[in-house]
Design an enzyme around this catalytic site. Structure first.
Site, mmCIF file in Angstrom:
data_model
loop_
_atom_site.group_PDB
_atom_site.id
_atom_site.type_symbol
_atom_site.label_atom_id
_atom_site.label_comp_id
_atom_site.label_asym_id
_atom_site.label_seq_id
_atom_site.Cartn_x
_atom_site.Cartn_y
_atom_site.Cartn_z
ATOM 1 N N GLY A 219 0.757 -1.243 0.000
ATOM 2 C CA GLY A 219 0.000 0.000 0.000
ATOM 3 C C GLY A 219 0.790 1.299 0.000
ATOM 4 N N TRP B 175 2.265 2.953 -2.508
ATOM 5 C CA TRP B 175 1.902 3.882 -3.582
ATOM 6 C C TRP B 175 0.543 4.524 -3.282
ATOM 7 C CZ3 TRP B 175 3.379 2.403 -9.324
ATOM 8 C CH2 TRP B 175 4.755 2.213 -9.407
ATOM 9 N N ASP C 90 -5.626 -5.407 -5.375
ATOM 10 C CA ASP C 90 -4.524 -6.383 -5.276
ATOM 11 C C ASP C 90 -5.096 -7.755 -4.933
ATOM 12 O OD1 ASP C 90 -1.196 -5.897 -4.806
ATOM 13 O OD2 ASP C 90 -2.013 -7.848 -4.198
ATOM 14 N N ASP D 208 -8.156 -10.588 -8.229
ATOM 15 C CA ASP D 208 -7.412 -10.452 -9.481
ATOM 16 C C ASP D 208 -7.983 -9.272 -10.273
ATOM 17 O OD1 ASP D 208 -6.387 -10.651 -12.042
ATOM 18 O OD2 ASP D 208 -6.547 -12.829 -12.126
ATOM 19 N N ASP E 198 2.276 -1.210 -10.206
ATOM 20 C CA ASP E 198 3.542 -1.792 -9.763
ATOM 21 C C ASP E 198 3.353 -3.312 -9.678
ATOM 22 O OD1 ASP E 198 6.151 -1.599 -8.802
ATOM 23 O OD2 ASP E 198 5.543 -1.345 -6.710
ATOM 24 N N LYS F 285 4.764 -1.335 -14.426
ATOM 25 C CA LYS F 285 6.073 -1.979 -14.202
ATOM 26 C C LYS F 285 6.260 -3.157 -15.140
ATOM 27 C CE LYS F 285 7.102 -4.284 -10.272
ATOM 28 N NZ LYS F 285 7.534 -4.223 -8.866
HETATM 29 C C1 LIG Z 1 5.677 -5.025 -5.753
HETATM 30 S S1 LIG Z 1 4.082 -5.333 -5.121
HETATM 31 C C2 LIG Z 1 3.370 -3.715 -5.184
HETATM 32 C C3 LIG Z 1 3.910 -2.765 -4.132
HETATM 33 C C4 LIG Z 1 3.066 -1.516 -4.007
HETATM 34 N N1 LIG Z 1 3.228 -0.643 -5.167
HETATM 35 C C5 LIG Z 1 3.438 -0.695 -2.775
HETATM 36 O O1 LIG Z 1 4.061 0.349 -2.951
HETATM 37 O O2 LIG Z 1 3.092 -1.092 -1.663
HETATM 38 C C6 LIG Z 1 3.315 -6.150 -6.451
HETATM 39 C C7 LIG Z 1 1.873 -6.568 -6.197
HETATM 40 O O3 LIG Z 1 1.239 -6.955 -7.429
HETATM 41 C C8 LIG Z 1 0.156 -7.786 -7.055
HETATM 42 N N2 LIG Z 1 -0.447 -8.465 -8.226
HETATM 43 C C9 LIG Z 1 0.138 -9.280 -9.108
HETATM 44 N N3 LIG Z 1 -0.755 -9.729 -10.017
HETATM 45 C C10 LIG Z 1 -1.941 -9.163 -9.718
HETATM 46 C C11 LIG Z 1 -3.262 -9.240 -10.289
HETATM 47 N N4 LIG Z 1 -3.519 -9.987 -11.358
HETATM 48 N N5 LIG Z 1 -4.244 -8.530 -9.711
HETATM 49 C C12 LIG Z 1 -4.003 -7.778 -8.601
HETATM 50 N N6 LIG Z 1 -2.778 -7.664 -8.023
HETATM 51 C C13 LIG Z 1 -1.758 -8.345 -8.566
HETATM 52 C C14 LIG Z 1 0.792 -8.730 -6.044
HETATM 53 O O4 LIG Z 1 -0.180 -9.363 -5.232
HETATM 54 C C15 LIG Z 1 1.710 -7.774 -5.258
HETATM 55 O O5 LIG Z 1 1.115 -7.349 -4.059
#
Ligand SMILES: C[S@@+](CC[C@H](N)C(=O)[O-])C[C@H]1O[C@@H](n2cnc3c(N)ncnc32)[C@H](O)[C@@H]1O
Length: 200
Positions: free
Chosen positions: A53, A55, A74, A93, A115, A155
């Site tokens: 969280g 961002w 997420d 998702d 991200d 990303k």
């Molecule tokens: C690097 S983390 C994000 C960090 C976030 N930007 C922060 O600053 O706290 C990447 C996230 O992408 C999520 N993610 C990956 N595929 C996803 C999808 N299809 N739907 C929702 N979230 C997804 C993962 O669960 C993970 O929590």
């Protein structure tokens, strides 16, 4: 003496802790915001892959007004307790039918930030192609849900697909730039694709 990237990484983690952010990734968004002026006060923002969280919290602290809103989606819940006012949290998702319908109900968006990262396997070719597929889905979502003039950050784990994704984004945006913030770790192969000024 100049700090190495690894030293900076440590200082980013400490700084995030001191400033109350759950992850150091906040400084990647901050740098891109300073460089590209992606978000402005009162914007409606969609954060895809938002957990834990940082961002979302950054956008809430700096840009949320009574007019705007942040939709944070997420697979996992956010670690923001309490959830800042004006943040709508969706767990699931982002590309499932159920969540998609809720994203559409809250849209359109002035800015989409993503991200999102796939679960990594350790096999670079697998991870990069999963990341490319996620990027494709985020770009498609932007095609449907981003307002004219809006901005996108997504990303990407760098493999061979960057140029094709950039080409796709150029159809949607006036300006497209790959950008690697200083806060990215030395050994990371991530880059952010930034699309500015969604075409009419
Ligand atoms: C690097 S983390 C994000 C960090 C976030 N930007 C922060 O600053 O706290 C990447 C996230 O992408 C999520 N993610 C990956 N595929 C996803 C999808 N299809 N739907 C929702 N979230 C997804 C993962 O669960 C993970 O929590």
């Amino acid at each position: 003496m100049a700090k190495s990237r690894r030293d900076r990484a440590d200082s980013y983690t400490l700084k995030a802790r001191a400033e109350g952010y759950p992850a150091r990734s906040v400084y990647k968004l901050e740098e891109m915001q300073q460089h590209f002026s992606l978000i402005k006060g009162g914007d409606t923002v969609l954060d895809v892959g938002a957990a834990p969280g940082s961002w979302t919290l950054y956008v809430a602290r700096k840009f949320l007004t009574k007019r705007g809103r942040i939709v944070a989606v997420d697979l996992n819940p956010l670690s923001l307790h309490p959830l800042p006012e004006g943040v709508v949290e969706l767990v699931g998702d982002a590309f499932s039918e159920e969540i998609r319908a809720q994203l559409v109900a809250h849209g359109p968006y002035d800015v989409i930030i993503s991200d999102a990262a796939p679960q990594t396997s350790g096999i670079r070719s697998v991870d990069t192609s999963r990341s490319e597929a996620l990027c494709e889905s985020v770009i498609a979502l932007a095609g449907e849900q981003l307002a004219v003039g809006g901005n996108l950050v997504v990303k990407l784990f760098q493999g061979g697909g960057q140029e094709a994704l950039i080409k796709e984004m150029r159809e949607l945006f006036t300006r497209v730039k790959p950008y690697k913030p200083k806060a990215c770790r030395d050994d990371s192969f991530e880059v952010y694709l930034v699309g500015l000024d969604r075409r009419g």
